[in-house]
Design an enzyme around this catalytic site. Structure first.
Site, PDB file in Angstrom:
ATOM      1  N   CYS A 122       0.839  -1.207   0.000  1.00  9.01           N
ATOM      2  CA  CYS A 122       0.000   0.000   0.000  1.00  9.01           C
ATOM      3  C   CYS A 122       0.871   1.253   0.000  1.00  9.01           C
ATOM      4  CB  CYS A 122      -0.965   0.031   1.188  1.00  9.01           C
ATOM      5  SG  CYS A 122      -2.117  -1.324   1.173  1.00  9.01           S
ATOM      6  N   ALA A 123       1.963   1.192  -0.732  1.00 12.01           N
ATOM      7  CA  ALA A 123       2.858   2.355  -0.838  1.00 12.01           C
ATOM      8  C   ALA A 123       3.395   2.389  -2.264  1.00 12.01           C
ATOM      9  CB  ALA A 123       3.971   2.240   0.192  1.00 12.01           C
TER      10      ALA A 123
END
Ligand SMILES: Cc1ncc(COP(=O)(O)O)c(C=O)c1O
Length: 407
Positions: free
Chosen positions: A365-366
């Site tokens: 999630c980056a």
């Protein structure tokens, strides 16, 4: 190694004693979710077995009992992070909900056209998207604090980005994809010189070292229960009452009002204003028990041990030809992200799983971090104070095996 009785600690976590694919479980996915000690399991099930009832509404015995237990959990959290007042600790479902709450409510009150909000290049998506949406809604702009090749924020650039249009800074305490510990105390002090509040995403700091929100002087501080040995569905948004008091509610409904009529509604004070509806009572009480657990161990020694473990793991993996560590900041906690030549991280994760080793493979999630390092994904081992050097050795052996399989 620091004097830390890891075998004793491991016995507190029942999940760790199982086998996976015929091998003893090596759990190295703590940044995604840490494991839960027996005391938290017991406290949560005691509530469900003996105390369950809705909170804040009843005059009957069980409801009052549940309310007392739930509010006692809030008190524990207040002391744990050293908030000034318990009402500054809002129960939320997790970091995502807490950050969305701040972005929505803060911007509704304080963000206008032409304003700027700063986030960093290493944020989890949940500390990017809510600000993007708020910016769109109010005609404002999200600006990005850059990082260097080691995965450290470039503080000189941060200093330059702050100006009279800046209305808030939202930054991770510890990066979930790189492990970088950001110098947030200094960053907060600089922002405050411009009168700018700072919202800290603490999902990856609270489980790894002691925190003190008054010492940091942060304005908002958000974390999840499930990354700090508590249940899913629990989390805390800490906010200074000077800010929370001025912000409008995020959700509306039962429990958050003073009066309702068809002519209009007035809202309750803190913390109720931000806690509409029936909360996750069992999870909140479980989070209180997770705080009790952390208080029952020597958390400073745990942090020191974990640091040594990370250093050892970094050394072991760095010694393997073909392995590249992504995120080499001087100041790091828990996380070891890596790639192996052109082997896809999902393949790494799958082969490690066959060895009973749980790591995460993906973008964590980056995606902006992946873009910066020009990789589609990484494999990520993340440690807790119950992991061992022997487990690190198993990881290194299994990584070697991955390389042999793909040779
Ligand atoms: C740094 C960081 N921020 C935000 C989140 C989102 O937390 P949650 O999924 O518990 O809401 C995570 C999740 O692990 C995280 O690591």
């Amino acid at each position: 190694m620091t004097n830390w009785d890891v075998e004793k600690i491991r016995r507190d976590f029942p999940v760790l004693s199982q086998t996976v694919n015929g091998k003893p479980l090596v759990y190295l996915d703590n940044s995604a979710s840490s494991q839960v000690p027996q005391s938290v399991i017991d406290r949560t099930s005691k509530y469900l077995r003996e105390e369950h009832s809705n909170v804040h509404r009843g005059v009957h015995y069980l409801s009052q009992h549940a309310t007392t237990a739930y509010e006692a959990a809030r008190e524990k959290i207040k002391r744990f992070i050293n908030a000034k007042e318990a009402k500054e600790c809002i129960f939320v479902r997790g970091t995502t909900e807490g950050l969305n709450l701040v972005a929505y409510s803060f911007s509704k009150k304080f963000i206008n056209e032409g304003d700027e909000m700063l986030v960093s290049q290493m944020e989890h998506h949940s500390n990017i998207i809510p600000w993007q949406i708020a910016a769109e809604e109010h005609g404002a702009m999200v600006r990005v604090i850059p990082m260097n090749d080691r995965g450290e924020l470039v503080i000189e650039e941060y200093d330059k980005l702050l100006n009279e249009r800046t209305k808030i800074v939202a930054v991770a305490h510890v990066s979930n994809s790189l492990g970088t510990i950001n110098p947030i105390k200094e960053m907060i002090a600089t922002a405050h010189k411009f009168g700018v509040p700072v919202c800290v995403d603490a999902a990856q700091s609270v489980p790894h070292f002691p925190v003190d929100v008054q010492d940091l002087d942060c304005d908002f501080f958000v974390f999840s229960g499930h990354t700090m040995f508590g249940p899913t569905g629990s989390g805390i948004l800490y906010g200074k009452k000077e800010w929370l008091g001025k912000m409008p509610p995020y959700q509306t409904g039962g429990g958050m009002i003073r009066t309702v009529s068809f002519e209009g509604t007035t809202f309750a004070g803190l913390p109720d204003k931000f806690e509409a509806g029936t909360p996750a009572i069992a999870a909140g009480i479980g989070l209180g028990a997770a705080v009790d657990y952390i208080n029952s161990i020597d958390f400073e020694a745990a942090a020191a041990y974990e640091h040594e473990l990370l250093e050892y793991a970094t050394q072991r993996l760095s010694d393997i030809p073909g392995v590249k560590i992504i995120g080499t900041a001087t100041n790091k906690a828990s996380v070891l992200s890596f790639t192996i030549d052109d082997i896809h991280p999902h393949d790494i994760g799958t082969i490690l799983d066959q060895e009973g080793i749980a790591v995460r493979a993906g973008h964590h999630c980056a995606q902006p971090v992946m873009e910066f390092f020009d990789v589609p994904a990484t494999a990520r081992a993340s440690f807790a104070f119950y992991n061992t050097c022997k487990e690190v050795d198993k990881l290194a052996d299994a990584v070697q095996k991955v390389i042999e399989v793909f040779a």
